[in-house]
Design an enzyme around this catalytic site. Structure first.
Site, PDB file in Angstrom:
ATOM      1  N   CYS A   3       1.605  -0.888   7.215  1.00  0.00           N
ATOM      2  CA  CYS A   3       2.612  -0.969   6.156  1.00  0.00           C
ATOM      3  C   CYS A   3       3.811  -1.742   6.686  1.00  0.00           C
ATOM      4  CB  CYS A   3       3.024   0.440   5.723  1.00  0.00           C
ATOM      5  SG  CYS A   3       4.468   0.467   4.661  1.00  0.00           S
ATOM      6  N   ASN A  85       9.598  -1.275  -9.016  1.00  0.00           N
ATOM      7  CA  ASN A  85       8.319  -1.700  -9.583  1.00  0.00           C
ATOM      8  C   ASN A  85       7.260  -0.728  -9.087  1.00  0.00           C
ATOM      9  OD1 ASN A  85       9.497  -4.020 -10.765  1.00  0.00           O
ATOM     10  ND2 ASN A  85       9.401  -5.067  -8.791  1.00  0.00           N
ATOM     11  N   HIS A  98      10.255   1.532  -2.697  1.00  0.00           N
ATOM     12  CA  HIS A  98      11.525   0.850  -2.458  1.00  0.00           C
ATOM     13  C   HIS A  98      12.242   0.630  -3.771  1.00  0.00           C
ATOM     14  CE1 HIS A  98       8.348  -2.174  -2.981  1.00  0.00           C
ATOM     15  NE2 HIS A  98       9.249  -2.921  -3.594  1.00  0.00           N
TER      16      HIS A  98
HETATM   17  P1  5GP Z   1       8.058  -5.430  -5.004  1.00  0.00           P
HETATM   18  O1  5GP Z   1       7.500  -6.725  -5.542  1.00  0.00           O
HETATM   19  O2  5GP Z   1       6.986  -4.606  -4.319  1.00  0.00           O
HETATM   20  O3  5GP Z   1       8.859  -4.634  -5.995  1.00  0.00           O
HETATM   21  O4  5GP Z   1       9.121  -5.853  -3.917  1.00  0.00           O
HETATM   22  C1  5GP Z   1       8.787  -6.194  -2.610  1.00  0.00           C
HETATM   23  C2  5GP Z   1       9.960  -6.964  -2.068  1.00  0.00           C
HETATM   24  O5  5GP Z   1       9.851  -6.976  -0.666  1.00  0.00           O
HETATM   25  C3  5GP Z   1      10.015  -8.423  -2.534  1.00  0.00           C
HETATM   26  O6  5GP Z   1      11.240  -8.658  -3.218  1.00  0.00           O
HETATM   27  C4  5GP Z   1       9.884  -9.224  -1.240  1.00  0.00           C
HETATM   28  O7  5GP Z   1      10.700 -10.376  -1.225  1.00  0.00           O
HETATM   29  C5  5GP Z   1      10.297  -8.210  -0.181  1.00  0.00           C
HETATM   30  N1  5GP Z   1       9.646  -8.387   1.111  1.00  0.00           N
HETATM   31  C6  5GP Z   1       8.309  -8.549   1.346  1.00  0.00           C
HETATM   32  N2  5GP Z   1       8.070  -8.650   2.668  1.00  0.00           N
HETATM   33  C7  5GP Z   1       9.276  -8.551   3.284  1.00  0.00           C
HETATM   34  C8  5GP Z   1       9.671  -8.568   4.659  1.00  0.00           C
HETATM   35  O8  5GP Z   1       8.882  -8.699   5.588  1.00  0.00           O
HETATM   36  N3  5GP Z   1      11.010  -8.450   4.909  1.00  0.00           N
HETATM   37  C9  5GP Z   1      11.930  -8.279   3.898  1.00  0.00           C
HETATM   38  N4  5GP Z   1      13.218  -8.161   4.265  1.00  0.00           N
HETATM   39  N5  5GP Z   1      11.586  -8.234   2.607  1.00  0.00           N
HETATM   40  C10 5GP Z   1      10.277  -8.368   2.300  1.00  0.00           C
HETATM   41 ZN    ZN Z   2       5.236   2.533   4.815  1.00  0.00          ZN
END
Ligand code: 5GP
Ligand code: ZN
Length: 112
Positions: A3, A85, A98
């Site tokens: 993860c 989301n 998150h």
């Molecule tokens: P979701 O699409 O699941 O709601 O949001 C995931 C978020 O995590 C996205 O906005 C993406 O830019 C961010 N994200 C994905 N991988 C990484 C990472 O390795 N580091 C950081 N700081 N953000 C990440």
């Molecule tokens: Zn985790």
């Protein structure tokens, strides 16, 4: 467990830390969609909002207390958005719970 957000909490993947305490970790989103785009996560692995239970939900109220505190410090009380989301069809790409904190530009509604 494979993860990326657990690895960020453990310091195995670098991140731009904004805030940390015993329960939560806050860091900059790697692909920001607003001038302020932070991710607030529980340190404990919870895969999505659909997995919140009476046993693990204490951190959820704490997350919202941290967001309110950060909003005051960042002086964004006039307008910010908290996004979660939940599930693939809703755009969840990282399956560690998150909350996105977005601010610093006009935020359209419906979401944009
Ligand atoms: P979701 O699409 O699941 O709601 O949001 C995931 C978020 O995590 C996205 O906005 C993406 O830019 C961010 N994200 C994905 N991988 C990484 C990472 O390795 N580091 C950081 N700081 N953000 C990440
Ligand atoms: Zn985790």
């Amino acid at each position: 467990m494979d993860c990326i957000f657990c690895k960020i909490v453990a310091g195995e993947i670098p991140s731009k830390k904004i805030y940390e305490d015993e329960l939560v970790y806050v860091f900059e989103d790697i692909a920001p969609t607003a001038p302020i785009h932070y991710l607030i996560i529980p340190k404990e692995h919870i895969s999505s909002a659909a997995e919140i239970t009476p046993e693990n939900s204490t951190v959820i109220s704490h997350i919202f207390e941290v967001i309110a505190k950060l909003a005051k410090e960042l002086n964004i009380q006039d307008g910010f958005r908290i996004v979660n989301n939940c599930g693939e069809s809703a755009g969840q790409t990282v399956f560690h719970l998150h909350f996105h904190l977005l601010a610093g530009r006009k935020l359209e509604w419906p979401a944009g």
